[in-house]
Structures are given as C-alpha cells and as structure tokens.
Design an enzyme around this catalytic site. Structure first.
Site, short mmCIF file in Angstrom:
data_model
loop_
_atom_site.label_atom_id
_atom_site.label_comp_id
_atom_site.label_asym_id
_atom_site.label_seq_id
_atom_site.Cartn_x
_atom_site.Cartn_y
_atom_site.Cartn_z
N SER A 7 0.48 -13.32 1.91
CA SER A 7 0.07 -12.26 2.83
C SER A 7 0.25 -12.74 4.26
CB SER A 7 -1.40 -11.90 2.59
OG SER A 7 -1.85 -11.10 3.66
N HIS A 32 3.57 -9.85 1.35
CA HIS A 32 2.53 -8.83 1.40
C HIS A 32 2.19 -8.58 2.87
CE1 HIS A 32 -0.93 -6.68 -0.39
NE2 HIS A 32 -1.65 -7.18 0.60
N ASP A 34 -0.24 -6.46 5.42
CA ASP A 34 -1.51 -5.73 5.48
C ASP A 34 -1.62 -4.89 6.74
OD1 ASP A 34 -3.06 -6.62 3.12
OD2 ASP A 34 -2.82 -8.60 4.03
N MET A 36 -4.04 -2.44 8.86
CA MET A 36 -5.45 -2.05 9.01
C MET A 36 -5.61 -1.19 10.24
SD MET A 36 -7.18 -5.72 8.27
CE MET A 36 -6.76 -6.69 6.83
N HIS A 65 0.63 -2.94 2.23
CA HIS A 65 -0.71 -2.53 1.78
C HIS A 65 -1.39 -1.78 2.93
CE1 HIS A 65 -5.01 -4.17 0.65
NE2 HIS A 65 -4.93 -2.88 0.54
N MET A 67 -4.33 -0.14 4.56
CA MET A 67 -5.79 0.05 4.62
C MET A 67 -6.05 1.02 5.77
SD MET A 67 -6.73 -3.92 3.90
CE MET A 67 -5.04 -4.42 4.24
N MET A 138 -8.44 -4.91 -5.56
CA MET A 138 -8.98 -5.78 -4.51
C MET A 138 -10.04 -6.71 -5.10
SD MET A 138 -7.29 -5.09 -1.81
CE MET A 138 -8.17 -6.32 -0.81
N GLY A 145 -8.83 -11.70 5.83
CA GLY A 145 -8.37 -12.80 4.97
C GLY A 145 -9.46 -13.85 4.85
N GLY A 146 -9.26 -14.78 3.95
CA GLY A 146 -10.13 -15.94 3.85
C GLY A 146 -11.51 -15.69 3.24
N ASP A 176 -5.62 -9.05 -4.98
CA ASP A 176 -5.55 -9.37 -3.55
C ASP A 176 -6.93 -9.75 -3.03
OD1 ASP A 176 -4.96 -9.51 -0.84
OD2 ASP A 176 -4.58 -7.35 -0.61
N GLY A 177 -7.04 -10.99 -2.56
CA GLY A 177 -8.28 -11.45 -1.93
C GLY A 177 -8.87 -12.66 -2.63
N GLY A 198 -3.11 -15.17 0.95
CA GLY A 198 -2.93 -15.34 2.38
C GLY A 198 -3.25 -16.76 2.81
N SER A 199 -4.54 -17.03 2.94
CA SER A 199 -4.95 -18.34 3.45
C SER A 199 -4.55 -19.48 2.52
CB SER A 199 -6.46 -18.35 3.71
OG SER A 199 -7.16 -17.78 2.63
C1 DX5 Z 1 -7.58 -8.34 2.90
C2 DX5 Z 1 -6.09 -8.27 2.72
C3 DX5 Z 1 -5.51 -9.44 2.04
C4 DX5 Z 1 -5.69 -10.75 2.74
C5 DX5 Z 1 -5.88 -11.79 1.68
O1 DX5 Z 1 -8.06 -7.11 3.31
O2 DX5 Z 1 -5.74 -7.11 1.96
O3 DX5 Z 1 -4.14 -9.22 1.71
O4 DX5 Z 1 -4.62 -11.14 3.54
O5 DX5 Z 1 -6.21 -13.00 2.27
P1 DX5 Z 1 -6.76 -14.22 1.41
O6 DX5 Z 1 -5.72 -14.55 0.38
O7 DX5 Z 1 -6.94 -15.28 2.43
O8 DX5 Z 1 -8.05 -13.77 0.77
ZN ZN Z 2 -3.67 -6.89 1.21
#
Ligand code: DX5
Ligand code: ZN
Length: 217
Positions: A7, A32, A34, A36, A65, A67, A138, A145-146, A176-177, A198-199
C-alpha cells in the site's frame, strides 16, 4: 497463488516512482492505492493527479481502494486516471448507486471490487458477489496505516471464501490492514488470496525480505 499488494500510503510520497519500482523489484504483484476523502474516513490521502502520475511511472497493476462517500460521483475519473481495479465501500452509498458504480467501472474495462468495514457483516457482499472481481475485507478501521490487525475478521474472510467457492466464482479475496509476516498466514489459511501490506513493506529497508516473509516463501 497469493498476491502481495504493498500500500503506497506508507511510501515516501516525494519519491513515489522509485518506491513503486523498488517494491516491484522486491516482488510485489500489484500496488494498492488508498484514496481518502476526509468524510467517509477521518483522513485525507491522495486523488486523481497522484494516480495519473503513478500510472505513468509503473506498469504494476493498480488496485485503487476508494474510502470515499458516494463513489458513484468519481469512479469513472479513477478509471481514466489509470486504475486497473476500483474498489468501493458497500457502506458508502445506497444499493442502487453501488450497483451503478460497479457497472460504470466495468463499462470502462476495469475490474470491480467491493469493500467491507469491520462492523459490516459478511452477508452485505452477497447481493453483489457475481458482479465482482474482488472482495476486500478490512482488517482494521479504514483511515490510517500502521494499525493492529483485527483477528476477529478472519471469520468474515472464511465465510466469504465459502460463498465464492460454493458458487464457483473466480473472485479474488483481499485483506487490508495490519497484515505482516505474523498475521499473513492466518489470512491465507482463512482463504484470502490478495494481501495488502503498507507499513510491513514500506517501513522495512529490505523490502524483498519483507514481501517474501508475508508471502510465506
Ligand atoms: C487503511 C488502508 C490500508 C493501509 C494499510 O485505511 O486501507 O491500505 O495502507 O496499512 P498497514 O498495512 O500499515 O495496516
Ligand atoms: Zn486500503
């Protein structure tokens, strides 16, 4: 076959092109992205111009994705900006508009995804399942993230895997997450085929090792 989708929310935004290149070299199967809007989730990330620039910088499959509230307003523009797949939240609009948004994504020649927040029951996906290329479960509250992986979402993944298989569909199942080397095996065992991280990828210096550890290879 498990696909790993780093991500870019956790990437260095000043160097997105080289970050994308780096995770591709490290074994990423897709990227991926994101989006928002500060309304559907309490955070703002990135939108059309960043996606269009990233599209020019990489040939990796772009998994977008959204949001975003009432995504029907924007899905075509994300397709035009370079998305290969656009996923929208089932909570973000009425069933009629959700169906229409999925139809518009498909009519642009792109793949469709539907996303479920943690509080949304697995059954919410059932009326749409035949129309989807991907279901995204989710495993954190969307927005940041994180965060910590919610293991109680695994039952939802198992239920949706059961429906996909029972109906003989080829729909991908993404989580995801909070996905990392420790939680990925749980997701795979529950039936997930695409893992967003992501992280657990971008915050590591050895991204090839990070991706291999998540994949379990
Ligand atoms: C959160 C995002 C994720 C995010 C995941 O709302 O949809 O895609 O980047 O990050 P990690 O893998 O760090 O949880
Ligand atoms: Zn996402």
């Amino acid at each position: 076959m498990i696909a790993i989708a780093p991500s870019v929310l956790s990437a260095d935004f000043a160097h997105l092109a080289s970050e994308a290149e780096d995770v591709k070299r490290a074994g990423a199967d897709l990227l991926h992205f994101d989006v928002m809007d500060g309304a559907f989730v309490p955070n703002i990330s990135m939108g059309f111009p960043v996606l269009a620039s990233l599209r020019k910088a990489t040939d990796l499959f772009l998994d977008v994705h959204l949001m975003v509230d009432r995504p029907l307003r924007y899905v075509e523009r994300f397709c035009e900006a370079g998305a290969d797949l656009v996923s929208i939240h089932v909570e973000a609009d009425t069933p009629e508009n959700t169906r229409e948004a999925l139809a518009r994504i498909r009519s642009q020649g792109k793949k469709t995804g539907l996303v479920l927040k943690p509080m949304t029951p697995a059954e919410a996906v059932l009326p749409y399942l035949e129309e989807l290329d991907l279901v995204l479960v989710m495993t954190v509250e969307p927005g940041f993230g994180g965060q910590r992986f919610m293991a109680d979402m695994l039952d939802k993944v198992r239920a949706i895997r059961g429906w996909i298989d029972a109906r003989g569909l080829s729909c991908a199942l993404e989580v995801d997450g909070g996905v990392d080397a420790a939680t990925a095996p749980l997701c795979i065992a529950a039936g997930a085929t695409v893992l967003v991280a992501g992280s657990a990828v971008f915050n590591k210096t050895d991204r090839a090792a990070a991706i291999a550890a998540i994949r379990g290879s």
